[in-house]
Design a protein around this motif. Structure first.
Motif: not given
Length: 440
Positions: A327-343
């Protein structure tokens, strides 16, 4: 009150009182009850039996999608449910099948209860028997049986000759029942292997694979192992699968996360090993039509409407270290593609390893809001917040999901956040109900 009017919840509550324990891993009660009911487990269509720590549900969903995309009808048994108990039973039919209706489910549960005559039996065992009876009585081309816990003594492990056994990735979970090492847990999962029957094995740690290979040798089961006998990967964003029959190059799976490429490959190898031919067109349709709620699912309903414009909400029921890693790997990919504040809004049950799950999110530096939920063994929000802080994360305990969402809303001036709700399938069910999701 007629049987058709009997509330499922009332029946389940009564069945839960037949055994002093919620979980008591054994097959003796299952085999005795099945014999009294005419052995319905011996009259099933070809069975795909799926065990593993992570990815069982997604792999089962892909297997169903591939089979239905090729025109087959499929019964499916999974657990736990998210919103409604009936989700555990899908009856195969043309057009994608249907969840069992209340009247049919009540009938079969009452039949099992009557034949059981008050003998000690766990609720999961009796509801599994109900599923086997439903599947034996309704025609279909295949049955997908997802293991509840472990494998060797799981209630589903009564089918003597499955078309194929499947073991998805093995990691630490349910250590109090299955063992305190990956090797011990892998041994329990490998207990679904049957003499002379083939098995498909997803990518494993060397420790887990060695145990599975030894069990296969003892049972003379031919293994088809990821990375050795077949390969599934993401290549330029596409799903690439290869086995001895050749190469499949298709659009990516509908389910989010790079780990779903492996789950899709495991399912595709499983249905082929079970004897079901798959055309490239059927594979592509299956990848695009697969559905598995509560697993890295993007929410677009009532919850999103309460958050700032541009926010994203993702829901995942992951709850163990292996699940946290993917799950962390998947969210990391999202963040790399389009950074957003993560909650991160998190809730977990007390029998899990919160630090083992949360440690994987440390590089992402999310703001963590911990919440309680309506499950008897739910960890308190303050205790989970303490675990998150021990993992090096900023954490705040909230009184409820609504309070956590209000905290997300109450930060003017910040960029629209990416919200991840995670930590438990039971929490995921509550969230889906709050979001307006209806099982179908």
């Amino acid at each position: 009150m007629t049987v058709a009017e009997t509330p499922i919840a009332a029946i389940l509550d009564r069945l839960a009182k037949l055994h002093p324990k919620l979980i008591d891993l054994s097959l003796d009660r299952m085999t005795g009850a099945l014999e009294r009911l005419g052995n319905p487990h011996l009259a099933l269509p070809p069975v795909i039996h799926v065990a593993g720590t992570n990815g069982k549900g997604s792999t089962s969903a892909f297997a169903r999608a591939f089979l239905e995309a090729s025109g087959r009808t499929v019964h499916v048994y999974t657990s736990p449910h998210l919103v409604k108990f009936n989700e555990r039973y899908r009856l195969g039919a043309a057009g994608g099948g249907r969840l069992v209706d209340d009247a049919t489910l009540a009938d079969v549960l009452l039949e099992v209860e009557r034949v059981n005559e008050g003998q000690p039996i766990t609720q999961f065992e009796i509801t599994t028997i109900a599923g086997l009876m439903l599947f034996a009585r309704h025609p279909a081309d295949a049955v997908i049986l997802e293991v509840g816990m472990g494998g060797r003594f799981d209630a589903t492990n009564v089918v003597p000759r499955p078309a194929v056994s499947v073991i998805t990735p093995v990691s630490m979970d349910h250590a109090d029942f299955l063992g305190d090492t990956v090797a011990k847990i892998a041994g329990e999962k490998a207990g679904i292997l049957k003499r002379g029957r083939p098995a498909v094995v997803a990518r494993q740690t060397p420790e887990a694979l060695a145990v599975i290979e030894a069990a296969a040798e003892a049972s003379r089961s031919r293994l088809f192992v990821s990375g050795l006998d077949w390969f599934a990967r993401s290549e330029n964003g596409r799903f690439v699968f290869q086995d001895e029959d050749g190469l499949v190059d298709a659009p990516p799976p509908r389910l989010a996360g790079v780990h779903q490429f492996e789950n899709a490959g495991t399912a595709l190898m499983a249905v082929k090993t079970a004897g079901f031919a798959m055309t490239p067109a059927a594979v592509e349709r299956g990848l695009q039509t697969v559905s598995w709620p509560g697993r890295l699912q993007r929410l677009t309903g009532d919850i999103l409407a309460t958050l700032p414009t541009g926010a994203e909400v993702w829901l995942d029921g992951g709850h163990n270290p292996g699940g946290g890693e993917v799950l962390a790997e998947a969210v990391s990919t999202m963040q790399a593609r389009q950074p957003k504040p993560l909650v991160m809004i998190a809730g977990m049950i007390s029998t899990k390893d919160p630090r083992g799950f949360l440690d994987h999110f440390r590089p992402l530096a999310p703001r963590v809001l911990t919440v309680p939920f309506a499950y008897p063994a739910a960890l308190s929000a303050p205790a989970l917040a303490d675990a998150a802080r021990a993992s090096g994360l900023e954490a705040t305990a909230c009184d409820s999901l609504e309070a956590a969402l209000a905290a997300v809303r109450g930060e003017p001036g910040r960029l629209p956040p990416r919200v991840l709700i995670t930590g438990s399938l039971y929490l995921a069910g509550e969230v889906l109900a709050r979001d307006g999701w209806k099982p179908s």
